[in-house]
Write an enzyme that holds these catalytic residues in place. Structure first.
Site, mmCIF file in Angstrom:
data_model
loop_
_atom_site.group_PDB
_atom_site.id
_atom_site.type_symbol
_atom_site.label_atom_id
_atom_site.label_comp_id
_atom_site.label_asym_id
_atom_site.label_seq_id
_atom_site.Cartn_x
_atom_site.Cartn_y
_atom_site.Cartn_z
ATOM 1 N N LYS A 22 5.368 31.370 -50.351
ATOM 2 C CA LYS A 22 6.329 32.209 -49.613
ATOM 3 C C LYS A 22 7.638 32.312 -50.406
ATOM 4 C CE LYS A 22 8.867 30.314 -46.194
ATOM 5 N NZ LYS A 22 10.339 30.478 -46.301
ATOM 6 N N ASN A 23 8.132 31.178 -50.892
ATOM 7 C CA ASN A 23 9.466 31.162 -51.508
ATOM 8 C C ASN A 23 9.496 31.658 -52.937
ATOM 9 O OD1 ASN A 23 10.432 30.315 -49.096
ATOM 10 N ND2 ASN A 23 10.725 28.168 -49.676
ATOM 11 N N CYS A 117 21.374 28.777 -39.394
ATOM 12 C CA CYS A 117 20.082 28.624 -38.727
ATOM 13 C C CYS A 117 20.020 27.191 -38.207
ATOM 14 C CB CYS A 117 18.935 28.941 -39.682
ATOM 15 S SG CYS A 117 18.680 27.647 -40.890
ATOM 16 N N ARG A 122 24.187 27.186 -43.861
ATOM 17 C CA ARG A 122 23.548 28.054 -44.856
ATOM 18 C C ARG A 122 24.508 29.128 -45.400
ATOM 19 N NH1 ARG A 122 17.942 27.777 -43.875
ATOM 20 N NH2 ARG A 122 17.689 28.375 -46.058
ATOM 21 N N ASP A 306 11.904 20.425 -47.980
ATOM 22 C CA ASP A 306 10.928 21.147 -47.146
ATOM 23 C C ASP A 306 9.730 20.285 -46.769
ATOM 24 O OD1 ASP A 306 11.385 24.435 -48.688
ATOM 25 O OD2 ASP A 306 12.582 23.270 -47.281
ATOM 26 N N ARG A 398 5.923 31.977 -39.986
ATOM 27 C CA ARG A 398 6.757 32.490 -41.076
ATOM 28 C C ARG A 398 6.299 31.919 -42.412
ATOM 29 N NH1 ARG A 398 12.977 32.149 -39.851
ATOM 30 N NH2 ARG A 398 12.815 33.177 -41.862
HETATM 31 C C1 EPZ Z 1 15.735 27.770 -50.297
HETATM 32 O O1 EPZ Z 1 16.722 28.049 -49.344
HETATM 33 C C2 EPZ Z 1 14.412 27.831 -49.557
HETATM 34 N N1 EPZ Z 1 14.214 29.174 -49.015
HETATM 35 C C3 EPZ Z 1 14.412 26.800 -48.421
HETATM 36 O O2 EPZ Z 1 13.132 26.832 -47.814
HETATM 37 C C4 EPZ Z 1 14.644 25.417 -49.031
HETATM 38 O O3 EPZ Z 1 14.710 24.468 -47.986
HETATM 39 C C5 EPZ Z 1 15.934 25.398 -49.841
HETATM 40 O O4 EPZ Z 1 15.903 26.448 -50.840
HETATM 41 C C6 EPZ Z 1 16.153 24.081 -50.557
HETATM 42 O O5 EPZ Z 1 15.062 23.810 -51.395
HETATM 43 C C7 EPZ Z 1 13.784 30.158 -49.844
HETATM 44 O O6 EPZ Z 1 13.575 29.949 -51.034
HETATM 45 C C8 EPZ Z 1 13.579 31.511 -49.240
HETATM 46 P P1 EPZ Z 1 19.897 26.468 -51.046
HETATM 47 P P2 EPZ Z 1 18.236 28.362 -49.840
HETATM 48 O O7 EPZ Z 1 20.784 27.618 -51.327
HETATM 49 O O8 EPZ Z 1 18.212 28.965 -51.180
HETATM 50 C C9 EPZ Z 1 24.213 25.002 -49.928
HETATM 51 C C10 EPZ Z 1 11.599 26.908 -46.084
HETATM 52 O O9 EPZ Z 1 11.344 26.066 -45.236
HETATM 53 N N2 EPZ Z 1 24.676 26.334 -50.320
HETATM 54 O O10 EPZ Z 1 19.136 25.834 -52.184
HETATM 55 O O11 EPZ Z 1 18.924 29.060 -48.737
HETATM 56 C C11 EPZ Z 1 23.375 25.006 -48.656
HETATM 57 O O12 EPZ Z 1 24.204 24.939 -47.511
HETATM 58 C C12 EPZ Z 1 13.039 27.211 -46.437
HETATM 59 O O13 EPZ Z 1 10.761 27.555 -46.754
HETATM 60 C C13 EPZ Z 1 26.040 26.596 -50.369
HETATM 61 O O14 EPZ Z 1 26.865 25.732 -50.079
HETATM 62 O O15 EPZ Z 1 18.838 26.896 -49.956
HETATM 63 C C14 EPZ Z 1 22.532 23.773 -48.813
HETATM 64 O O16 EPZ Z 1 23.264 22.642 -48.363
HETATM 65 C C15 EPZ Z 1 13.985 26.451 -45.530
HETATM 66 N N3 EPZ Z 1 26.461 27.834 -50.746
HETATM 67 C C16 EPZ Z 1 22.330 23.651 -50.325
HETATM 68 O O17 EPZ Z 1 23.305 24.515 -50.927
HETATM 69 C C17 EPZ Z 1 25.582 28.840 -51.077
HETATM 70 O O18 EPZ Z 1 26.015 29.949 -51.430
HETATM 71 C C18 EPZ Z 1 20.963 24.090 -50.803
HETATM 72 O O19 EPZ Z 1 20.726 25.376 -50.245
HETATM 73 C C19 EPZ Z 1 24.196 28.547 -51.025
HETATM 74 C C20 EPZ Z 1 23.776 27.293 -50.649
#
Ligand code: EPZ
Length: 419
Positions: A22-23, A117, A122, A306, A398
């Site tokens: 998915k990702n 969420c 996020r 995850d 999802r």
């Molecule tokens: C991706 O989400 C995945 N989703 C998530 O999978 C996964 O849990 C996550 O990466 C971590 O591995 C997809 O790829 C579609 P991040 P993402 O940006 O990119 C902070 C699932 O279950 N952050 O790596 O949204 C954020 O708050 C989903 O399949 C900022 O501060 O996660 C978090 O603490 C859930 N500013 C950390 O970084 C930003 O601009 C990591 O988030 C972006 C993120």
């Protein structure tokens, strides 16, 4: 609203085929916006998040052709709008992934801010700051991100913290920027590497995918390509945990053992005998109850956040005590209270769950709150005594293709009911 009804107590034994990731599928669909000819994508999982993304692309006027086994051809040359509306973005945060490609190719994008969420706030500040560093003007107004530029230019960007979709969005944008972009502290997840592989096939010049330093030399245009999505490592790990906590033997096929390193180490610690070859992995518990493990989540290649909820369930029925520390998201223990209602012995202190394994869980009506939490509740139902009814399983649809069919194939007593 659909529910999953599970009768626990069976030792799982059998084989399942893993679907496409998915990702990886979501950013690769967004990457089609960068190409001036059709992008063909195969091994696409049939998931609600994919359907929502196809709806979003079509709403912009992008032509999406769906072939056998969900083989897709995405042609963005017919695009007529550059908007990702709130109605769609609020149902799937990953819609933010169209922002970078739209700005890079068309010089404009109006994308609804994804809300928070269940698992955390996020924010998308890294996405926006990175695009500004490349010369885009970003205004946030009325819940929308309004991005404009004549042409993006290469920049040096530091990701702090590591962000998977932040890295993906900026890597895609940099492909069409003028000059070189360096993304430091880039995400190293296999899904980022798969996206980079697809972009390179489209004519992008990317070096360092899979490391924390990406170099992208911008080009004037990208063309279509053929790309097969890599297997889903979280789906893979989830079925291996199902084998571990039921004391069974599960073989997952059409997967990639190399991307499961941190998880396989923990499953071996839990007492699983692991065998693997080029594209399959088997766990055999030989009827044994799993041993507790301690885990700390972190960006790849460390233990994936995850898989945190699924291992919380494993520890809930394991022998001994273990701790699980969540360092990526601030609110990713929503499944704990539901597991406690099933008899689990878990208490939370800050971002750590202290879990003492119990001899048995008892079936109960439980409610899913997010994708991976819902998977952990289904896993709990597999071992609980009696019947477990998991509600709000739209979360699970999802990210897990045909979950009840695949678990039933392994011998689980599970079926979907409309309530
Ligand atoms: C991706 O989400 C995945 N989703 C998530 O999978 C996964 O849990 C996550 O990466 C971590 O591995 C997809 O790829 C579609 P991040 P993402 O940006 O990119 C902070 C699932 O279950 N952050 O790596 O949204 C954020 O708050 C989903 O399949 C900022 O501060 O996660 C978090 O603490 C859930 N500013 C950390 O970084 C930003 O601009 C990591 O988030 C972006 C993120």
């Amino acid at each position: 609203m659909n529910q999953l009804l599970i009768t626990g107590g069976d030792r799982l034994d059998g084989e399942v085929r893993i679907s496409g990731a998915k990702n990886a599928t979501l950013p690769i669909l967004a990457a089609s916006l960068l190409a001036d000819s059709p992008l063909a994508i195969t091994n696409v999982p049939h998931l609600d998040d994919v359907t929502i993304t196809l709806t979003l692309l079509r709403s912009m006027g992008v032509e999406v052709t769906v072939g056998d086994h969900l083989a897709l051809e995405v042609n963005s040359s017919t695009i007529r709008e550059f908007i990702a509306p709130y109605e769609l973005v609020r149902t799937m945060r990953a819609s933010i992934l169209v922002l970078g490609p739209l700005v890079a190719r068309f010089g404009r994008a109006d994308v609804s801010l994804p809300g928070g969420c269940a698992i955390g706030a996020r924010p998308v500040d890294l996405h926006l700051r990175g695009l500004e560093a490349m010369g885009a003007t970003i205004e946030v107004e009325n819940g929308y991100i309004h991005a404009r530029t004549k042409r993006l230019k290469g920049a040096r960007i530091l990701m702090s913290p590591v962000s998977v979709t932040g890295t993906e969005n900026l890597m895609m944008a940099a492909c069409l920027a003028a000059g070189e972009t360096r993304i430091e502290n880039a995400a190293r997840e296999p899904e980022v590497v798969d996206l980079a592989r697809c972009l390179s096939a489209m004519g992008a010049h990317i070096e360092g995918a899979g490391t924390d330093m990406l170099h992208i030399e911008g080009v004037d245009s990208l063309h279509g390509a053929n790309h097969a999505v890599l297997p889903d490592r979280i789906e893979s790990a989830t079925y291996l945990v199902a084998g571990a906590l039921t004391g069974g033997r599960v073989k997952i096929k059409n997967t990639c053992p190399d991307m499961l390193g941190a998880v396989l180490i923990k499953l071996q610690e839990a007492g699983g005998t692991i065998r693997s070859n080029g594209n399959w992995v088997e766990i055999d518990m030989q009827g044994r109850r799993p041993q507790s493990v301690s885990i700390r989540t972190a960006p790849y290649p460390e233990f994936p956040t995850d898989m945190q909820a699924q291992f919380t369930t494993l520890n809930a029925v394991a022998e001994g005590a273990g701790t699980i520390t969540e360092t990526v998201f601030e609110n990713r223990f929503m499944h704990v209270q539901e597991l406690v209602r099933m008899g689990a012995d878990i208490h939370l202190e800050g971002n750590t769950a202290f879990i003492r394994g119990v001899g048995k869980l008892t079936g109960a009506p439980v409610m899913a709150t997010d994708l991976r939490a819902s998977a952990s509740l289904v896993l709990a139902g597999l071992v609980a005594e009696g019947e477990t009814r998991v509600d709000r399983i739209y979360h699970i649809d999802r990210g897990y293709e045909c979950i009840e069919e695949k678990l039933a194939q392994l011998g689980a007593r599970i079926h979907r009911i409309a309530s």
